[in-house]
Design a protein around this motif. Structure first.
Motif, short mmCIF file in Angstrom:
data_model
loop_
_atom_site.label_atom_id
_atom_site.label_comp_id
_atom_site.label_asym_id
_atom_site.label_seq_id
_atom_site.Cartn_x
_atom_site.Cartn_y
_atom_site.Cartn_z
N ALA A 91 -3.85 8.28 -1.49
CA ALA A 91 -4.12 7.44 -2.66
C ALA A 91 -5.39 7.93 -3.38
CB ALA A 91 -4.27 5.97 -2.24
N THR B 286 -0.01 -6.10 1.20
CA THR B 286 0.55 -5.59 2.44
C THR B 286 0.69 -6.71 3.46
OG1 THR B 286 -0.48 -3.43 2.04
CG2 THR B 286 0.18 -3.90 4.30
N THR C 229 -2.70 -4.13 -4.34
CA THR C 229 -1.46 -4.15 -3.56
C THR C 229 -1.44 -5.29 -2.55
OG1 THR C 229 -2.33 -2.64 -1.87
CG2 THR C 229 -1.22 -1.63 -3.76
N ARG D 106 -3.67 -1.84 8.20
CA ARG D 106 -4.25 -1.39 6.93
C ARG D 106 -5.76 -1.25 7.05
NH1 ARG D 106 -2.99 -3.35 0.79
NH2 ARG D 106 -5.10 -3.34 -0.05
N TRP E 187 -4.36 6.30 2.88
CA TRP E 187 -5.54 6.03 2.04
C TRP E 187 -6.07 7.33 1.43
CZ3 TRP E 187 -6.53 1.55 0.15
CH2 TRP E 187 -6.25 0.37 0.87
N THR F 205 3.20 1.77 -3.20
CA THR F 205 2.39 2.00 -4.40
C THR F 205 1.84 3.42 -4.39
OG1 THR F 205 1.81 -0.35 -4.52
CG2 THR F 205 0.40 1.19 -5.73
N THR F 206 1.41 3.87 -3.23
CA THR F 206 0.95 5.26 -3.12
C THR F 206 2.10 6.21 -3.46
OG1 THR F 206 -0.61 4.55 -1.41
CG2 THR F 206 -0.18 6.91 -1.57
N VAL G 281 -4.97 0.77 -5.32
CA VAL G 281 -4.25 0.43 -4.09
C VAL G 281 -5.05 -0.59 -3.28
CG1 VAL G 281 -3.38 1.30 -1.88
CG2 VAL G 281 -2.96 2.59 -3.98
N ARG G 282 -6.37 -0.41 -3.24
CA ARG G 282 -7.18 -1.31 -2.41
C ARG G 282 -7.21 -2.74 -2.95
NH1 ARG G 282 -13.24 -0.50 0.23
NH2 ARG G 282 -13.07 -2.39 1.50
N GLN H 298 0.82 -1.21 0.00
CA GLN H 298 0.00 0.00 0.00
C GLN H 298 0.86 1.27 0.00
OE1 GLN H 298 -2.36 0.47 3.58
NE2 GLN H 298 -3.15 2.47 2.95
N ASP H 299 1.85 1.30 0.87
CA ASP H 299 2.63 2.53 1.05
C ASP H 299 3.46 2.86 -0.18
OD1 ASP H 299 1.55 2.63 3.57
OD2 ASP H 299 3.35 1.90 4.60
N LYS I 66 -2.02 5.49 8.62
CA LYS I 66 -2.53 4.71 7.50
C LYS I 66 -3.79 5.32 6.88
CE LYS I 66 -0.07 0.97 6.41
NZ LYS I 66 1.24 1.63 6.63
#
Lengths: 222, 222
Positions: B174, B189, B187, B208, B171, B18-19, B183-184, B15-16, B167
């Motif tokens: 993103a 995590t 990805t 997350r 979100w 990719t953002t 991302v949801r 998640q991180d 976190k």
């Protein structure tokens, strides 16, 4: 349990790091040596290192970081297609510079040392060296020491016994430590992979030889 | 010729990072992604990362630093014999901590970036993260930035767009960047290697999920 009075030496089997290995043996109750392969042209280097470590009776670790030479192949030490600079270029670092090399080496030395409860690290870098590599400077080493401590929440101490010594003074130190002959005959400094006195014309041989002659002439006068 | 306005992103497909990849695409004309294998239990991770990089249309580099897990195998992320800490231990770092990992990653990212004339580096580390890993702190990153510059006589700039974000705020970022759904759903995590919403009970999934719920409830109120 943390070992006390133990040190991990960044070790290549050359004049400088061999002198450091014996310096560490004098100052620490327990010493281990870490050597790196990173795509050097001369694989003899690691064999020389292994042999010296055995003679010094210290555990020898060999780590493969050849990734480093894949990342930036513009270096004559790892690329046979590039002819080595024999003299220092005026406008850039010599092409024997492997960017980030000492940082990668010392970071892995620290990780390995920490896993064994060792917090003292010894490296043979010197500012007095001809090359002016940025990762041999005292400022870099001090900054790296802080960064390593922050990265792993630890208290490493990096020792650089050769930092202010020119090559003749490194020979003097080897002599003080009782390993002058060992360093002279068993170490590999030459960029062309020839043991002891080497090829005689690469930058490393020239530097080693000039230092040796200076030291021997000084000694004779004493 | 040095590229201008280019950045190299330290990228795992989580998640991180990719953002961060899409944050970098917004702020730099040219972006590349570097992903690492280091003996993770879940090889799916690198495939997920490769797929996201392709979707983001950025060059993808995969570097093998598995040496790091051989040096210190006391980590549950790389050792199947060790059961992962599900909650944060009071007296030590969680056993998901790989000592020196971010330092090794970012040093190799810098070496690779430099060889391509890129001087901006992006990493998704955050101090607001639950773990308290020392190598996610702002002080470490700043120290590392100085050390890298000294090591290679260069002027790297490390960007940490998530440093102060919890976190739910990641979100939110993103969503701002138009990649909330990506991302949801794409990805990884989860420490147990399950895509998107994950296993639901490992520390990474809990964090997350709590962040997602907090962000969605905040958004509803707006």
């Amino acid at each position: 349990m943390k070992k006390k009075n133990a040190a991990m030496v960044c070790f290549s089997g050359g004049q400088d790091s061999t002198t450091c290995l014996f310096w560490a043996k004098k100052h620490f109750a327990h010493v281990e040596a870490v050597c790196f392969t990173y795509g050097q042209k001369h694989s003899l280097e690691t064999e020389v290192a292994r042999k010296i470590a055995a003679e010094a009776q210290v555990p020898f670790h060999l780590l493969d970081v050849s990734l480093i030479s894949q990342l930036d192949p513009n270096c004559s030490l790892v690329n046979n297609a590039i002819r080595m600079d024999e003299d220092k270029p005026a406008d850039r670092y010599p092409n024997t510079f492997v960017p980030g090399r000492n940082m990668v080496f010392l970071t892995f030395v620290a990780i390995l040392a920490r896993s064994k409860g060792i917090h003292h690290i010894v490296t043979g870098v010197s500012e007095a060296d001809y090359s002016g590599y940025p990762d041999c400077r005292d400022t870099f080493i001090r900054s790296l020491n802080v960064t390593l401590n922050l990265a792993m929440d630890d208290q490493f101490v990096i020792h650089t016994p050769l930092m202010d010594r020119d090559k003749s003074e490194v020979w003097a130190l080897a002599d003080e430590l009782g390993v002058f002959d060992l360093v002279r005959t068993q170490t590999l400094t030459c960029y062309n992979g020839i043991l002891a006195d080497g090829c005689g014309h690469c930058p490393a041989c020239k530097l080693r030889k000039a230092g040796l002659e200076k030291y021997l002439s000084t000694k004779k006068k004493d």
